[in-house]
Design an enzyme around this catalytic site. Structure first.
Site, PDB file in Angstrom:
ATOM      1  NE  ARG A 128      22.037 -76.010 105.359  1.00  0.00           N
ATOM      2  CZ  ARG A 128      22.984 -75.073 105.293  1.00  0.00           C
ATOM      3  NH1 ARG A 128      22.659 -73.790 105.417  1.00  0.00           N
ATOM      4  NH2 ARG A 128      24.245 -75.412 105.120  1.00  0.00           N
TER       5      ARG A 128
ATOM      6  CD  GLU B 257      32.688 -72.138 105.428  1.00  0.00           C
ATOM      7  OE1 GLU B 257      32.983 -73.303 105.085  1.00  0.00           O
ATOM      8  OE2 GLU B 257      31.706 -71.524 104.971  1.00  0.00           O
TER       9      GLU B 257
ATOM     10  CD  GLU C  75      33.826 -71.656  97.726  1.00  0.00           C
ATOM     11  OE1 GLU C  75      34.023 -71.866  96.518  1.00  0.00           O
ATOM     12  OE2 GLU C  75      32.714 -71.808  98.282  1.00  0.00           O
TER      13      GLU C  75
ATOM     14  CD  GLU D 194      26.064 -74.470  99.539  1.00  0.00           C
ATOM     15  OE1 GLU D 194      25.847 -74.000 100.672  1.00  0.00           O
ATOM     16  OE2 GLU D 194      27.205 -74.733  99.120  1.00  0.00           O
TER      17      GLU D 194
ATOM     18  CG  ASN E 246      31.191 -74.485  94.930  1.00  0.00           C
ATOM     19  OD1 ASN E 246      30.178 -75.188  94.895  1.00  0.00           O
ATOM     20  ND2 ASN E 246      31.538 -73.786  95.995  1.00  0.00           N
TER      21      ASN E 246
ATOM     22  CE  LYS F 148      28.121 -77.156  96.740  1.00  0.00           C
ATOM     23  NZ  LYS F 148      28.791 -75.951  97.325  1.00  0.00           N
TER      24      LYS F 148
ATOM     25  CG  HIS G  56      23.920 -71.196 110.002  1.00  0.00           C
ATOM     26  ND1 HIS G  56      23.697 -69.902 109.598  1.00  0.00           N
ATOM     27  CD2 HIS G  56      24.200 -71.883 108.873  1.00  0.00           C
ATOM     28  CE1 HIS G  56      23.806 -69.820 108.271  1.00  0.00           C
ATOM     29  NE2 HIS G  56      24.135 -71.004 107.815  1.00  0.00           N
TER      30      HIS G  56
ATOM     31  CG  ASP H  31      28.356 -75.914 105.851  1.00  0.00           C
ATOM     32  OD1 ASP H  31      29.189 -76.809 105.622  1.00  0.00           O
ATOM     33  OD2 ASP H  31      28.349 -74.821 105.257  1.00  0.00           O
TER      34      ASP H  31
ATOM     35  NE  ARG I  96      31.205 -81.818  99.135  1.00  0.00           N
ATOM     36  CZ  ARG I  96      30.701 -80.634  99.450  1.00  0.00           C
ATOM     37  NH1 ARG I  96      29.843 -80.030  98.659  1.00  0.00           N
ATOM     38  NH2 ARG I  96      31.039 -80.039 100.586  1.00  0.00           N
TER      39      ARG I  96
END
Lengths: 697, 697
Positions: free
Chosen positions: A342, A399, A173, A297, A216, A293, A516, A371, A330
């Site tokens: 956020r 990313e 990922e 999300e 994840n 985590k 973002h 992020d 986290r």
């Protein structure tokens, strides 16, 4: 291949050797080093000792062109002696001095024994010796003088860990360097030699831990067959001082254990984690611990049962404590049903929990409050949790910074955060840290990181985790010298490109504190128009808030008051339109288009100017790289040239799409000399990239 | 790396060089070859000529240890002359003789010119010269004598094509060798040198086409940006005589063109395909054509509009015809709503369409009537469509043969089908073919194919597509000599392992004509108990039909009458329990457990015995490989050893799970000396592998 190479079919440099190429130095220097280091005394009793000895022999042979004579016991006329007080009689006298360096420290010293010059690489423990050997090899690779050498090193942070967001099916990922290094299908039987080269590279910069699987997490990674595979990796990494950690899924007791709940207060759940920890340590005695985590999300977590993050973390910490393991929990949490900004949610959730965690819980906090954006202010939790050990999580993979095809050296980004003052003029983020976690940019690509420049970010992460006070320019120079050539005519231009590259990306992507604004999902390319969808805080309009009158997210007392989460002096500076640093202007303030900038230009003109400047900066990198034509080997020069072409095309795309969009909002004319985007806004909005790499699954 | 290699840090053999290692020959032989081939005359006017010249220089230098002198024009005392009548005055006199060899043929001849020995590599066209150079290098790599050399070669089949089931995101369906070779993200700017090595490997065995993308196609691959990327690959492959093809999604006119239909009779649809073909050929003048999977396993197709496969294929054929392109239309179709035996459906669908296709349509038929099983009878369509050009599709990737970790040489499987008689004693499947398509086993893994032995299947596919009459044992010997060592003490044992390996896999997976018994979805491991789910013909019980009394699928006149699709003499043999070959027994017959086998044992005892025999055969391979310890380089020897361990573990698993299941059905005792499975059947049934590689997406 060796034979081929020696019989004329010379293989081009493909990047696999990273900064450990050990290519022959220019003859005079090679001869000098060889004379000084011809007789090596190195113990060979333990796996770590063997690794240090092998690396030293490999390095000296490659760099000087002739192999040193290797001895295990003091020879006649030793010239290089490595070891610990336990492993070397010549080093034993230094015991007291060495103990002061701590478990991972080391000493390099040019001294005289029996009237002869001898170079010592000495440490209290084997791992320090290995680190010292890599330090010495770095000095040789960069052509340093060994005269009167005296180096004393100890890491400033205890945890220097890579996080691999690797799924069990080999997909990575947010990975842009091919599939996962871990071939779970052929483990535990097959130990790819590449696993050892991975460990060498990490040890060479002091990285001492690796989390093998995606945050994840898949509960399967805790099943017996996968633990056997992880144990084989741990065995391979152990001689290089690297501990294995696993990301765990909080609901594993249900999925793997067949329990009805994962509630931290349920005794069966507690027992399940204790037994699982016992099972893991039976296979991996030096297992590092868990990364989690939770309630983030969509991941399961203690809040599913009305428990706090502290209760969830402590559940796992209690299971690991008897074995000396830690929990890295986290802090990256935000709820779409919470209307609050956020950027404020992690602090709101965790600041109050300071002191509520077990001693072996470490809170893992991203460098900034959103992020991994090209630029963010430091996270307000740094400096706000004095009683909780903190690890700073940064992305090494890019990313949000152009994937592997954009040349962006992240050293300056890391340094900017590490040196930020959390309060007053003394306390820095670096001082608040127990460790650093880097989201790895490593995969099966032959270059390891997807390009020839991305390994520099892996390298810089390790060097800064060891000592955040180091100059990232000096680190870039070391890396460039070892990766390409110690020739200053190569190093200087490359360091110049690297040092300017991050600001270039900020300019062509998100200048002046914007953030973002990328396309949805895969995050490939610009998407300032992104709106709607499952949650507002996954859109761009939520963050830039541009309208006819101005642009920016008001996080002052008049707005979300995110500034209020910082120490008073920091909050005062960020919250004051007159004092906020321009690079963070639109992060903290909603500003009229006609606002005067330091340059004297209006905000609108400055914004458009910055986008265009970013494109020009990429053109400058191209020109610099082109000038290195003859001095860098053809294959690597060609690939970097091609990637810079991609970067320029995409920088122009970012600039044009962003200018087209913001102009559609501001309704203002382009500043004089600025060219109009070649396509209408709709053209950019309609672009689709269903197969962009690294997207979540 | 070359430097490292020459300064002591010798890199282990990692398999990247495939069968083109050109490692130094033993000195006497090397010296002899060098003297005979010291003066090379090779033209350098065209890209193909340049490729041939480079390969020759690379090969001779590596094999003999010293570089030949390369000339473009006849030198004094030429010893090796390569070229065409157009490119070489020394070869011009052979024009007539060469023309008889056809476009891709070539001639190797030891002759005398001006009283001196000269070796000629001559061909009517440049590509033949390149093929001839690879043939010569093969002779040298295997230590052949050049005395009185006289070789005349022409391919028996026109189409020798790889099919890559590669998705645009880099995932390879049924791929076990890492991600796709094609890095669409960095194309067209970056041409990975590996693309050229891929082309070299293909040209070395005569492969002349490659379908870049998955037959489960994404319409995006026909979008302009992806065509630009494909064009760059075509440019890279062109100097090696390899044409690029694309898999197309039949509904692309809707998804890409925005039309309301993809009906072949719709003029807009016809126009759309014509324009798309024009657009492709403008970028790729020698584009090969389209591969289509239509109305199969959920893919769109002409039947969605009530049109036949012929109408669908002809639609695309008409668009490609003006440019000389072809359509490869897959016959792999079966409908779950059709109760008929799946093995009969392709024939039922297509046999009647013989003669209904345009001349540039080629029907692509899998080797057997089900789906790449360890053993299947030849497909009944071979020999049944005299007026339609046929391509036989085989899998090189081992979806049903243990993935990359099982050593299974597929040469014998290919040969078995190619030499099958479609009728009488003359006509064979090979004679019915215009070409062969191989589903590639190639990815970014350093070994290219996921192991050190899987490249042998890529190699054998190419050699057989060039000439299906070749002995697969001889092909294995060539490959082993070039890949490991020409030493007979290495070649013979390796060839022995290879030649027995396919039968071993048949034994431990699906002996005696059993088929389709693998686990559901990912196809990893045994699943003879698989039942239920979306469609009967995706289960195992549908195929083995085992019950208390017997086992096997009755495809005689009393059953599905699939035998009726073969020519009368073949149908008579397969349909007769007394004459059917035992390896196909349970494919065509439902047989009582007590049926007497040739061995004198009952079917039940024979079945269990075969499963155990398969496991013993893997143990024998391990012993043979272990005996090669000193003769094969350590890295490759270690990896093969590890993979054989995996293969043995999984062969035992197949044997135990299958015996446990079939015993639960037959209720019979194990034959004397057969050990009971270590776990109850339920244990095997409960095993889950959610992350097994290569699964469809």
């Amino acid at each position: 291949m060796a034979l081929l190479a020696c019989t004329g079919t010379v293989r081009a440099e493909d990047g696999y050797a990273l900064w450990m190429r050990y290519a022959p130095l220019e003859p005079a220097l090679a001869a000098d080093y060889h004379t000084r280091l011809a007789e090596v005394v190195a113990p060979d009793q333990t796996p770590i000792q063997h690794a240090a000895r092998e690396e030293l022999e490999r390095g000296l042979t490659g760099l000087t062109g002739s192999a040193p004579r290797m001895h295990v016991a003091p020879a006649i006329n030793p010239s290089l002696v490595i070891g610990t007080p336990q492993s070397s009689t010549l080093i034993a006298p230094l015991r007291q001095e060495l103990d002061a360096l701590g478990d991972e420290g080391y000493l390099l010293r040019q001294t005289r024994i029996d009237g002869r010059d001898v170079l010592l690489v000495a440490a209290p423990r084997d791992i320090g010796v290995l680190y010292g050997v890599f330090h010495l090899l770095r000095l040789l690779q960069t052509g340093a003088s060994l005269d009167a050498l005296e180096v004393r090193e100890s890491p400033r942070m205890r945890l220097r860990v890579l996080n691999h967001w690797d799924n069990l099916d080999g997909y990575v990922e947010r990975g842009y360097a091919g599939r996962s290094l871990w071939d779970w299908q052929t483990l535990p039987e097959w130990r790819n030699p590449r696993y050892t080269d991975y460990a060498r590279a990490n040890a060479s910069v002091g990285i001492n831990g690796t989390v093998l699987n995606n945050v994840n997490a898949n509960a399967q990674s805790l099943a017996p067959d996968y633990l056997a595979k992880a144990a084989t990796l741990a065995d391979t990494f152990r001689p290089y001082g690297i501990r294995v950690y696993l990301s765990v899924r909080f609901s594993a007791p249900i999925e793997l254990g067949g329990l009805k709940t994962a509630d931290p207060r349920d005794p069966e759940v507690q027992r399940w984690w204790q037994h699982k920890a016992d099972e893991i340590y039976a296979r991996i005695p030096d297992f590092g611990g868990f990364l989690v985590k939770a309630n983030s999300e969509g991941q399961p977590g203690p809040q599913d049962y009305g428990r706090s993050h502290a209760e969830g973390a402590n559940l796992l910490a209690d299971a690991l404590a008897p074995h000396g393991g830690v929990v890295m929990w986290r802090a990256f949490v935000y709820a779409h049903d919470v209307p609050a900004d956020r950027a404020t949610q992690a602090y709101t959730e965790f600041a109050g929990l300071d002191g509520a965690f077990r001693p072996n819980v470490i809170l893992q906090v991203k460098n900034g409050p959103i992020d991994f954006q090209p630029r963010e202010p430091f996270h307000p939790l740094f400096g706000a949790m004095p009683r909780t050990p903190l690890v700073m999580e940064v992305q090494i993979t890019k990313e949000y910074l152009g994937f592997a095809t954009h040349l962006v050296y992240l050293g300056p980004l890391y340094e900017e955060v590490l040196q930020s003052h959390t309060r007053g003029q003394s306390a820095t983020v670096a001082q608040a840290l127990t460790g650093m976690a880097g989201v790895a940019n490593i995969g099966m690509d032959r270059t390891w990181s997807g390009s020839h420049f991305d390994p520099a970010n892996w390298y810089a992460f390790g060097r800064l985790a060891w000592n955040p006070q180091q100059s990232v320019r000096a680190i870039a120079a070391d890396w460039a010298a070892m990766t390409f050539s110690p020739d200053p005519a190569v190093v200087q231009p490359i360091v110049g490109m690297m040092m300017g590259s991050r600001e270039a990306a900020v300019n062509y992507m998100t200048p002046l504190g914007l953030h973002h604004l990328m396309a949805r999902g895969h995050h490939y390319g610009p998407g300032p128009w992104v709106d709607g969808g499952p949650r507002a805080d996954w859109t761009s309009v939520y963050y830039h808030r541009a309208d006819r009158d101005g642009i920016g997210f008001d996080r002052t007392a008049r707005g979300s008051y995110a500034v209020g989460q910082y120490a008073p002096d920091v909050a005062a500076r960020y919250g004051d339109l007159a004092r906020v640093p321009e690079p963070l202007l639109l992060w903290f303030h909603h500003v009229p288009w006609e606002h005067r900038m330091a340059s004297g230009r209006s905000l609108w003109d400055e914004l458009v100017g910055r986008y265009s400047q970013g494109v020009r900066q990429v053109q400058d990198m191209q020109a610099t790289w082109a000038s290195l034509g003859g001095r860098v080997d053809p294959q690597r020069h060609a690939q970097v040239t091609a990637f810079l072409r991609i970067q320029l095309r995409e920088a122009q795309w970012w600039r044009d799409a962003s200018v087209a969009y913001f102009q559609s909002v501001s309704g203002r004319p382009l500043p004089a000399g600025e060219s109009a985007p070649p396509h209408p806004l709709g053209w950019y909005e309609r672009l689709q990239f269903p197969s962009a790499p690294g997207d979540g699954r």
